[in-house]
Scaffold this motif. Structure first.
Motif, PDB file in Angstrom:
ATOM      1  N   HIS A  57       0.976  -1.180  -0.032  1.00 43.42           N
ATOM      2  CA  HIS A  57       0.068   0.018  -0.119  1.00 43.42           C
ATOM      3  C   HIS A  57       0.865   1.284   0.069  1.00 43.42           C
ATOM      4  O   HIS A  57       1.551   1.509   1.008  1.00 43.42           O
ATOM      5  CB  HIS A  57      -0.911   0.118   1.360  1.00 43.42           C
ATOM      6  CG  HIS A  57      -1.779   1.242   1.701  1.00 43.42           C
ATOM      7  ND1 HIS A  57      -3.217   1.227   1.526  1.00 43.42           N
ATOM      8  CD2 HIS A  57      -1.376   2.558   1.725  1.00 43.42           C
ATOM      9  CE1 HIS A  57      -3.492   2.189   1.676  1.00 43.42           C
ATOM     10  NE2 HIS A  57      -2.448   3.204   1.872  1.00 43.42           N
ATOM     11  N   HIS A  65       1.214   5.126  -2.364  1.00 42.96           N
ATOM     12  CA  HIS A  65       0.879   6.307  -3.132  1.00 42.96           C
ATOM     13  C   HIS A  65       1.956   7.048  -4.032  1.00 42.96           C
ATOM     14  O   HIS A  65       2.622   7.842  -3.708  1.00 42.96           O
ATOM     15  CB  HIS A  65       0.125   7.312  -2.225  1.00 42.96           C
ATOM     16  CG  HIS A  65      -0.849   6.843  -1.538  1.00 42.96           C
ATOM     17  ND1 HIS A  65      -2.420   6.767  -1.888  1.00 42.96           N
ATOM     18  CD2 HIS A  65      -0.907   6.792  -0.193  1.00 42.96           C
ATOM     19  CE1 HIS A  65      -2.879   6.434  -0.885  1.00 42.96           C
ATOM     20  NE2 HIS A  65      -2.087   6.018   0.234  1.00 42.96           N
ATOM     21  N   ALA A  83      -2.486   2.660  -3.871  1.00 37.50           N
ATOM     22  CA  ALA A  83      -3.723   2.836  -3.042  1.00 37.50           C
ATOM     23  C   ALA A  83      -4.948   3.734  -3.438  1.00 37.50           C
ATOM     24  O   ALA A  83      -5.873   3.229  -2.734  1.00 37.50           O
ATOM     25  CB  ALA A  83      -3.171   3.015  -1.462  1.00 37.50           C
ATOM     26  N   HIS A 119      -4.353  -0.720   6.697  1.00 34.64           N
ATOM     27  CA  HIS A 119      -4.094   0.031   8.035  1.00 34.64           C
ATOM     28  C   HIS A 119      -4.597  -0.750   9.133  1.00 34.64           C
ATOM     29  O   HIS A 119      -3.847  -1.337   9.933  1.00 34.64           O
ATOM     30  CB  HIS A 119      -4.307   1.481   8.267  1.00 34.64           C
ATOM     31  CG  HIS A 119      -4.068   2.473   7.087  1.00 34.64           C
ATOM     32  ND1 HIS A 119      -2.862   2.296   6.358  1.00 34.64           N
ATOM     33  CD2 HIS A 119      -4.935   3.391   6.371  1.00 34.64           C
ATOM     34  CE1 HIS A 119      -2.981   3.209   5.357  1.00 34.64           C
ATOM     35  NE2 HIS A 119      -4.015   3.727   5.149  1.00 34.64           N
ATOM     36  N   ASP A 179       2.815   2.941   3.340  1.00 35.57           N
ATOM     37  CA  ASP A 179       2.265   4.213   2.826  1.00 35.57           C
ATOM     38  C   ASP A 179       2.717   5.370   2.286  1.00 35.57           C
ATOM     39  O   ASP A 179       2.340   6.564   2.698  1.00 35.57           O
ATOM     40  CB  ASP A 179       1.148   4.468   3.921  1.00 35.57           C
ATOM     41  CG  ASP A 179      -0.179   5.135   3.927  1.00 35.57           C
ATOM     42  OD1 ASP A 179      -0.372   5.226   2.689  1.00 35.57           O
ATOM     43  OD2 ASP A 179      -0.591   5.666   4.804  1.00 35.57           O
TER      44      ASP A 179
HETATM   45 ZN   LIG Z   1      -2.424   5.378   2.015  1.00 36.85          ZN
END
Ligand SMILES: [Zn+2]
Length: 541
Positions: A72, A74, A233, A375, A438
């Protein structure tokens, strides 16, 4: 170099952790035309398998593992962040931030935006972001926009406010807050959706070209960190989707394998109309889950919790989508053939997400659907069993706990914090927990991620309150980083393990991580990254 090239390669001379339960350890690996053909301890057999002319990597005692999967991230935001002023590395106080803004402004034509990413209050001695006035003093002729590392708040200067059209008379937008001083003037600090006006003003030139450039910057960074597969994500636009497809067809740029989560807001209806669903694509670029957000974050106290925040007794967080609408859209996506992935941090958000997934299965039973919770941070003990029985995959942020510890402690208090990311409890229940950075929230560098999960220490070396029995040993974290990541995208038959027939994706570290003291793991590095048997990154020196 071509991303479609299939390499032949021998890797030998050091420990190889395979993530394969049938043969966890080896010392020789033979890859031919992109596929693993030999895993064992006989280097001659590995050479025979790889065939004549194969390149050879002598591990010289260094560890090799299956290519790492960051489940996950971005990438386009991360690539954009890499173009910003770095407000994380080496920042200890406001002066560090202001000096970097001053320098960038000096190199930037007047009137153009100066943007920075990654400030974090616990690392700032003053415990606050810069004020509008402080930013005005170092960049009087430039609009400035500095974002906190989670992206959920940002700070601007007077010119930035002006260009964004934010004045004392501007009402707070829905889901956001314009922070004001005692006289009612905006301080420059903007929370959550209040940043939208600033984003619109500061990013007028988001173009297909800028998105593509950001993606390429991120792509190179992932490879440098040994990441061979990446979960994107939140694809929110056709330009983003197109950028991935263009990268896929670019013969000259090596890239990790991308698994795209598509934003339900933009994509659910069109996907229903023409029948797109999870799984479309190939081994390099694949349409992954439909992505939902149901709550916010701990830092902004917008995570949805069943009991109020410890330091905010009237607040139980915020739904990002009305629960009824959320459930209805989950059912629609599920029925339309999608794996669902929902951002849920608070225990109430996780509970609602599980209920929505159960409802979807009731509406249309689908075997082996593997819905995910992104998460899945505050896992109340009763939710653990339900994750297991519903076969839902949690995707925790590897360093949420270690890097946000002071914030988490204030938000949840000690008792509740014991429920936060219980890695070992997940593992013991056979739940295929994944690892994610993340990024840009945290760097995709896997070494500090491994350290955090294995040691339960903060980035400053402080012991965190979560039970020590929730630590995972290195081999289990590596399995989460490889095999479980492949499982989460329905690709465990082709990657995530080094076993004959699997894709030749390998990460080579700079030493044997199993012989390193866990608290020193962040001092290690990735030496080489291999995709399809081709070395796509080699560390300098
Ligand atoms: Zn995220």
């Amino acid at each position: 170099m071509s991303q479609f090239e299939r390499g032949s390669l021998v890797i030998a001379g050091g420990p190889i952790f395979t993530s394969d339960p049938d043969r966890p350890r080896a010392t020789a690996l033979g890859i031919r035309s992109g596929l693993v053909l030999y895993v064992g301890d006989d280097v001659d057999e590995a050479r025979d398998a790889a065939g004549p002319g194969a390149e050879e990597i002598d591990l010289a005692g260094r560890l090799a593992t299956p290519g790492l999967i960051d489940a996950h991230t971005h990438p386009i935001l991360y690539g954009g962040m890499l173009a910003n002023i770095d407000l994380q590395t080496g920042v200890t106080g406001l002066e560090d931030i202001l000096e970097r803004v001053r320098q960038r402004a000096a190199e930037t034509p007047a009137g153009e935006w100066v943007t920075g990413w990654g400030y974090y209050l616990p690392m700032i001695a003053e415990g606050r972001p810069p004020t509008r006035q402080e930013l005005d003093a170092v960049a009087p002729d430039h609009p400035v926009y500095l974002r906190q590392r989670s992206g959920h708040e940002g700070v601007t200067n007077s010119l930035g406010l002006k260009l964004a059209g934010i004045t004392r008379d501007t009402p707070d937008p829905e889901g956001g807050l314009i922070v004001r001083d005692a006289d009612g003037e905006p301080t420059g600090l903007l929370i959550e959706q209040a940043q939208d006006m600033l984003k619109r003003a500061s990013e007028p030139d988001v173009t297909p070209e800028s998105i593509a450039a950001d993606l390429r910057r991120a792509t190179a960074s992932f490879l440098s960190f040994g990441i061979t597969s990446v979960g994107e994500a939140n694809v929110t636009s056709t330009d983003m989707f197109r950028a991935y497809q263009e990268l896929r067809t670019d013969d000259s740029t090596p890239a990790p394998r991308y698994n795209l989560m598509l934003s339900h807001w933009k994509m659910l209806e069109p996907a229903e109309q023409f029948g797109l669903m999870t799984g479309f694509g190939d081994r390099w670029l694949r349409v992954g889950p439909m992505k939902f957000f149901i709550d916010g974050t701990e830092g902004q106290r917008t995570a949805k919790v069943s009991e109020p925040f410890a330091d905010d007794p009237d607040n139980t967080g915020m739904w990002m989508l009305a629960p009824e609408e959320f459930r209805a859209r989950i059912v629609r996506a599920h029925v339309a053939g999608w794996q669902c992935a929902t951002h849920a941090i608070g225990d109430a958000a996780i509970e609602l997400t599980l209920a929505a997934y159960v409802e979807a299965q009731r509406a249309q039973p689908r075997p082996d659907i593997r819905h995910r919770i992104e998460h899945a941070s505050l896992l109340r003990p009763d939710l653990l069993g339900r994750l297991a029985s519903e076969r839902v995959i949690p995707v925790p942020g590897a360093r949420f706990a270690s890097n946000d510890y002071p914030v988490l402690l204030a938000a949840f208090g000690k008792e509740r914090l014991r429920w936060y990311q219980p890695w070992n409890s997940l593992y013991e229940r056979g739940i295929p927990v994944c690892v994610s950075s993340d990024a840009p929230v945290q760097s995709p560098n896997p070494l500090p991620n491994l350290r955090a999960i294995i040691t339960s220490l903060t980035e400053f070396g402080e012991e965190i309150v979560m039970s020590p029995e929730e630590r995972l040993p290195l081999d289990e974290v590596l399995i989460a980083y490889t095999r479980n990541g492949a499982y989460a995208s329905h690709e465990e038959q082709v990657k995530g393990m080094l076993r004959p027939g699997m894709l030749g994706d390998v990460t080579v570290f700079d030493r044997d991580l199993f012989s390193v003291a866990p608290e020193d793991l962040d001092k290690c590095a990735v030496d080489a990254t291999v995709i399809d048997g081709v070395v796509v990154h080699r560390r300098e020196g």
